[in-house]
Design an enzyme around this catalytic site. Structure first.
Site, PDB file in Angstrom:
ATOM      1  N   GLU A 149     -12.512   4.836  -6.689  1.00 15.45           N
ATOM      2  CA  GLU A 149     -10.408   5.063  -5.709  1.00 15.45           C
ATOM      3  C   GLU A 149      -9.745   6.490  -6.801  1.00 15.45           C
ATOM      4  O   GLU A 149     -10.025   6.073  -8.100  1.00 15.45           O
ATOM      5  CB  GLU A 149     -10.107   4.134  -5.186  1.00 15.45           C
ATOM      6  CG  GLU A 149      -8.111   3.836  -5.061  1.00 15.45           C
ATOM      7  CD  GLU A 149      -8.983   4.220  -3.609  1.00 15.45           C
ATOM      8  OE1 GLU A 149      -8.128   5.173  -2.448  1.00 15.45           O
ATOM      9  OE2 GLU A 149     -10.412   3.936  -3.106  1.00 15.45           O
ATOM     10  N   ASP A 150      -9.702   6.966  -6.520  1.00 16.65           N
ATOM     11  CA  ASP A 150      -8.918   8.038  -7.089  1.00 16.65           C
ATOM     12  C   ASP A 150      -9.138   8.703  -8.557  1.00 16.65           C
ATOM     13  O   ASP A 150      -8.332   8.579  -9.771  1.00 16.65           O
ATOM     14  CB  ASP A 150      -7.105   7.294  -7.464  1.00 16.65           C
ATOM     15  CG  ASP A 150      -6.585   7.352  -6.328  1.00 16.65           C
ATOM     16  OD1 ASP A 150      -6.407   7.907  -4.628  1.00 16.65           O
ATOM     17  OD2 ASP A 150      -5.474   6.710  -5.817  1.00 16.65           O
ATOM     18  N   ASN A 155      -0.808  11.780   0.782  1.00 17.75           N
ATOM     19  CA  ASN A 155       0.414  10.868   0.205  1.00 17.75           C
ATOM     20  C   ASN A 155       0.577  10.536  -1.151  1.00 17.75           C
ATOM     21  O   ASN A 155       0.500  11.368  -1.685  1.00 17.75           O
ATOM     22  CB  ASN A 155      -0.750   9.688  -0.232  1.00 17.75           C
ATOM     23  CG  ASN A 155      -0.859   8.829   1.643  1.00 17.75           C
ATOM     24  OD1 ASN A 155       0.168   9.237   2.724  1.00 17.75           O
ATOM     25  ND2 ASN A 155      -2.090   8.321   1.829  1.00 17.75           N
ATOM     26  N   ARG A 204      -6.054  10.849 -10.542  1.00 20.65           N
ATOM     27  CA  ARG A 204      -5.098  11.460  -9.411  1.00 20.65           C
ATOM     28  C   ARG A 204      -5.576  10.210  -8.556  1.00 20.65           C
ATOM     29  O   ARG A 204      -5.208  10.616  -7.810  1.00 20.65           O
ATOM     30  CB  ARG A 204      -6.718  12.325  -8.610  1.00 20.65           C
ATOM     31  CG  ARG A 204      -5.989  12.991  -7.936  1.00 20.65           C
ATOM     32  CD  ARG A 204      -7.186  13.859  -7.405  1.00 20.65           C
ATOM     33  NE  ARG A 204      -7.975  12.787  -6.061  1.00 20.65           N
ATOM     34  CZ  ARG A 204      -6.912  12.155  -5.196  1.00 20.65           C
ATOM     35  NH1 ARG A 204      -5.874  12.585  -4.742  1.00 20.65           N
ATOM     36  NH2 ARG A 204      -7.708  11.320  -4.661  1.00 20.65           N
ATOM     37  N   TYR A 255       0.985  -0.993  -0.020  1.00 24.31           N
ATOM     38  CA  TYR A 255      -0.318  -0.044  -0.331  1.00 24.31           C
ATOM     39  C   TYR A 255       0.868   1.088  -0.037  1.00 24.31           C
ATOM     40  O   TYR A 255       2.270   1.307   0.032  1.00 24.31           O
ATOM     41  CB  TYR A 255      -0.757  -0.612   1.505  1.00 24.31           C
ATOM     42  CG  TYR A 255      -2.217   1.077   1.235  1.00 24.31           C
ATOM     43  CD1 TYR A 255      -2.727   0.878   0.657  1.00 24.31           C
ATOM     44  CD2 TYR A 255      -2.209   1.331   2.292  1.00 24.31           C
ATOM     45  CE1 TYR A 255      -4.408   1.958   0.245  1.00 24.31           C
ATOM     46  CE2 TYR A 255      -3.847   2.576   2.398  1.00 24.31           C
ATOM     47  CZ  TYR A 255      -3.859   2.586   1.560  1.00 24.31           C
ATOM     48  OH  TYR A 255      -5.645   3.115   1.946  1.00 24.31           O
ATOM     49  N   ASP A 281     -13.392   6.579  -1.300  1.00 21.47           N
ATOM     50  CA  ASP A 281     -12.402   5.872   0.213  1.00 21.47           C
ATOM     51  C   ASP A 281     -11.867   7.490   0.017  1.00 21.47           C
ATOM     52  O   ASP A 281     -11.551   8.095   0.872  1.00 21.47           O
ATOM     53  CB  ASP A 281     -11.548   5.099   0.166  1.00 21.47           C
ATOM     54  CG  ASP A 281     -10.927   4.810   0.955  1.00 21.47           C
ATOM     55  OD1 ASP A 281     -10.829   4.541   1.959  1.00 21.47           O
ATOM     56  OD2 ASP A 281      -9.426   4.826   0.816  1.00 21.47           O
ATOM     57  N   ASP A 282     -11.980   8.166  -0.832  1.00 25.76           N
ATOM     58  CA  ASP A 282     -10.715   9.698  -0.908  1.00 25.76           C
ATOM     59  C   ASP A 282     -11.837  10.526  -0.134  1.00 25.76           C
ATOM     60  O   ASP A 282     -11.178  11.528   0.624  1.00 25.76           O
ATOM     61  CB  ASP A 282     -10.575  10.064  -2.068  1.00 25.76           C
ATOM     62  CG  ASP A 282      -9.547   8.806  -3.119  1.00 25.76           C
ATOM     63  OD1 ASP A 282      -8.263   9.079  -2.089  1.00 25.76           O
ATOM     64  OD2 ASP A 282      -9.889   8.611  -3.933  1.00 25.76           O
ATOM     65  N   ASN A 302      -4.772   6.483   8.436  1.00 22.50           N
ATOM     66  CA  ASN A 302      -4.059   5.647   7.509  1.00 22.50           C
ATOM     67  C   ASN A 302      -5.902   4.558   7.025  1.00 22.50           C
ATOM     68  O   ASN A 302      -6.456   4.550   8.073  1.00 22.50           O
ATOM     69  CB  ASN A 302      -2.787   4.284   7.697  1.00 22.50           C
ATOM     70  CG  ASN A 302      -2.932   3.659   6.451  1.00 22.50           C
ATOM     71  OD1 ASN A 302      -4.161   3.054   4.948  1.00 22.50           O
ATOM     72  ND2 ASN A 302      -2.153   2.948   6.248  1.00 22.50           N
ATOM     73  N   LYS A 327      -5.515  -2.011  -2.637  1.00 22.40           N
ATOM     74  CA  LYS A 327      -6.838  -1.740  -1.897  1.00 22.40           C
ATOM     75  C   LYS A 327      -7.622  -3.080  -1.117  1.00 22.40           C
ATOM     76  O   LYS A 327      -8.040  -3.355  -0.291  1.00 22.40           O
ATOM     77  CB  LYS A 327      -7.729  -0.755  -2.065  1.00 22.40           C
ATOM     78  CG  LYS A 327      -7.507   0.412  -2.302  1.00 22.40           C
ATOM     79  CD  LYS A 327      -8.072   1.154  -1.630  1.00 22.40           C
ATOM     80  CE  LYS A 327      -7.204   3.005  -1.523  1.00 22.40           C
ATOM     81  NZ  LYS A 327      -7.599   3.216  -0.342  1.00 22.40           N
TER      82      LYS A 327
END
Length: 591
Positions: free
Chosen positions: A282-283, A447, A192, A139, A305-306, A491, A210
């Site tokens: 995600e992202d 991150n 992203r 991760y 999640d972001d 985290n 993930k």
């Protein structure tokens, strides 16, 4: 968050259970994997019974030298393996010894991925038993470098790649995946990735990583997990010119073309896997992330999640930190650097929890929270030019151009960085915050490590050892004036595996903000007095499976309370039920 999303979708709530959606489909444990105990015999099915050479090449069932003498006879393995029979424990020891010989984190990552492709249960045994050591490898921060170099290190596909070439055929593509009973999908369009920008198709490393954590930390079966990359091109010129790039070589599609592909994907997922499959975004870039969450929140089981996972884990850390700095949410002033998905998501969840605790309207609790973006402090005079998700944070104040000016004007007790830009918490900024507070709470969340707003060493040194510090990526313990400080790590892996497990075991069909608050409260309660003595505001990862089960139980309880759970009757003890549903990596004995 839900209030913002309701505005975007014209007042529709996730609890309205949109008529566009129907409860149907879902998943079941076809092979009896979940209900069988570890000492019961199972049949290693693929499309037929795996045996001989094919069994050794099947990562789901391969045990390497741990196949017993009887299994070697009954599955035609004689001569295909050396004569030694060794235990899984010895295999684990050997694998860890080999991984520790590598000095470069990316080499360790590649070694772990190779093990996952060869022996799935041994991979998860290593990850579960050595989680604090291996989490930074599979991760963040190592997964970021892996995504940057994904084309060069690519060996074999680990998920589904859906590109513009598959438009009109997405359902057929989903049916190409060998597993039929999918419970969790993690999907990215690679625009992203962490703080690294547009990595296109190479963002696949994020869903793969993930979902490895969904299994290792949350206990969701590997066969029930599906990583997906939506490839609509990339605007990264370096990748477009890279001969090893594995994605579409074109500029990123936008507008209706993009929306049509995503909509086809969302419809195909529900048609193929049913109502109860969790789709984790995600992202995605800010403009798409909020739009997708608002658009599909009332018709699908979706989670970003972001936005939501980060918010939940940060809120848990803040609530836990009050044991060290005193007060309640309403007693503090919050200042954010960064007003994107993470920043606005965290701010909204803090405001929601504050409103819940004080019974003050959400519009009022938001006024305790200030955000700084690239143009300075977000204030009401800028409202007309702001993106929709920033508008709730435009408060009455004179314009302030930079973070230092905002710190001096707002006098925050909590400073949170979610900017994706490294070293933005300068010495002067941290010294100013420390001069205003006896124990300032500083959270540098961006991150990977290179993008963190400051290091643990800088936070402790510039605050003269008074700061309570947490970061998005891990930092080593630091000694200052004879005292050892152990930095906390905010985290997302604390939240999303247990959160997802809670949705799965309850058969939830929607995600509501109250479930995120339940997850935050459950995590905050896991911090012990021993952790507080070290300055920690998060529990150690060594106990993460227990933490995840606890979060799952609380999320499931909230799903039943809200009326969005479909698994009936409700289990009498949700904690025990969550633990009983968690995947075990121990080898099974074959007939």
């Amino acid at each position: 968050m839900e209030s913002t999303m309701k505005e975007m979708r014209g007042g529709e709530s996730v609890l309205d259970l949109s008529p566009r959606a129907t409860v149907g489909g879902g998943v079941e444990d076809v092979y009896g994997e979940d209900c069988a105990t570890e000492d019961q015999l199972v049949t290693p099915w693929t499309y037929s019974v795996a045996s001989g050479y094919s069994l050794l090449r099947d990562p789901h069932h391969n045990k390497g030298l741990a196949f017993t003498e009887k299994e070697r006879d009954s599955h035609y393995l004689r001569g295909l393996l050396p004569p030694a029979v060794i235990s899984q424990q010895l295999q684990e020891k050997k694998s860890m010894n080999n991984i520790r010989k590598y000095q470069v984190p990316l080499q360790k990552y590649m070694s772990m991925m190779e093990l996952q492709e060869r022996n799935e249960r041994l991979f998860y045994k290593l990850l579960i038993d050595n989680v604090e050591e291996l989490l930074p490898i599979v991760y963040t921060p190592t997964v970021g470098e892996a995504c940057q170099k994904y084309g060069s290190i690519f060996r074999r596909p680990q998920g589904l790649y859906i590109s513009l070439k598959e438009k009109g055929k997405v359902l057929d593509v989903l049916k190409n995946w060998p597993e039929r009973s999918i419970q969790v999908i993690v999907v990215t369009d690679g625009e992203r990735i962490l703080g690294l920008g547009d990595l296109g198709c190479q963002g696949m490393g994020i869903p793969v990583g993930k979902l490895a954590l969904y299994t290792a930390l949350g206990g969701v079966r590997p066969s029930a997990c599906l990583p997906v990359s939506i490839d609509v091109g990339t605007n990264n010129e370096k990748l477009l010119k890279d001969e090893f790039y594995i994605g579409l070589r074109q500029r990123r599609a936008t507008g209706q073309e993009y929306a049509d592909l995503l909509h086809e994907f969302m419809c195909a997922v529900k048609q193929n896997y049913g109502e109860k499959v969790l789709i984790q975004f995600e992202d995605f870039a800010n403009h798409n992330a909020f739009t997708l969450l608002a658009k599909y929140g009332t018709s699908h089981l979706v989670f970003n999640d972001d936005i939501q996972g980060t918010a939940s884990v940060v809120l848990a850390g803040i609530v836990a930190a009050f044991k060290l700095i005193g007060g309640t949410l309403a007693d503090h002033r919050f200042l954010f650097l960064g007003a994107g998905e993470a920043g606005t998501g965290i701010a909204e969840l803090i405001a929601l929890e504050m409103s819940k605790q004080t019974k003050i309207p959400l519009e009022e609790t938001r006024k305790k929270i200030w955000l700084v973006d690239s143009k300075g402090l977000i204030v009401s005079s800028r409202k007309d030019s702001l993106q929709h998700f920033k508008k709730p944070w435009a408060h009455d104040h004179e314009p302030v151009k930079d973070l230092l000016g905002a710190v001096k004007a707002i006098k925050p007790t909590v400073l949170i960085g979610s900017s994706g830009v490294g070293r933005t918490f300068t010495k002067e900024i941290i010294e100013t915050v420390a001069s205003l507070n006896e124990k300032p709470l500083i959270m540098a969340l961006s991150n990977p490590t290179s993008q963190s707003e400051c290091t643990a060493e800088e936070a402790y040194t510039w605050s003269q050892g008074r700061a309570i510090f947490a970061s998005g990526s891990p930092f080593d313990p630091f000694e200052y004036n004879g005292k050892v400080f152990v930095p906390g790590q905010a985290n997302n892996a604390y939240i999303f595996p247990g959160f997802g497990l809670g949705l799965v075991i309850s058969g939830a069909i929607r995600v509501h903000d109250d479930m995120l608050l339940a997850a935050s409260e459950a995590l905050a309660k896991q911090v012990s007095d021993e952790n507080y003595d070290k300055g920690l505001i998060y529990p150690p990862f060594s106990n993460i499976r227990k933490i995840s089960a606890n979060i799952a139980a609380n999320v499931a309880a909230k799903a039943y309370e809200l009326g969005v759970a479909t698994r009936l009757p409700r289990p009498a003890d949700l904690m025990k039920y969550a633990e009983s549903c968690m995947y075990s990596p121990i080898y099974r004995s074959y007939r």
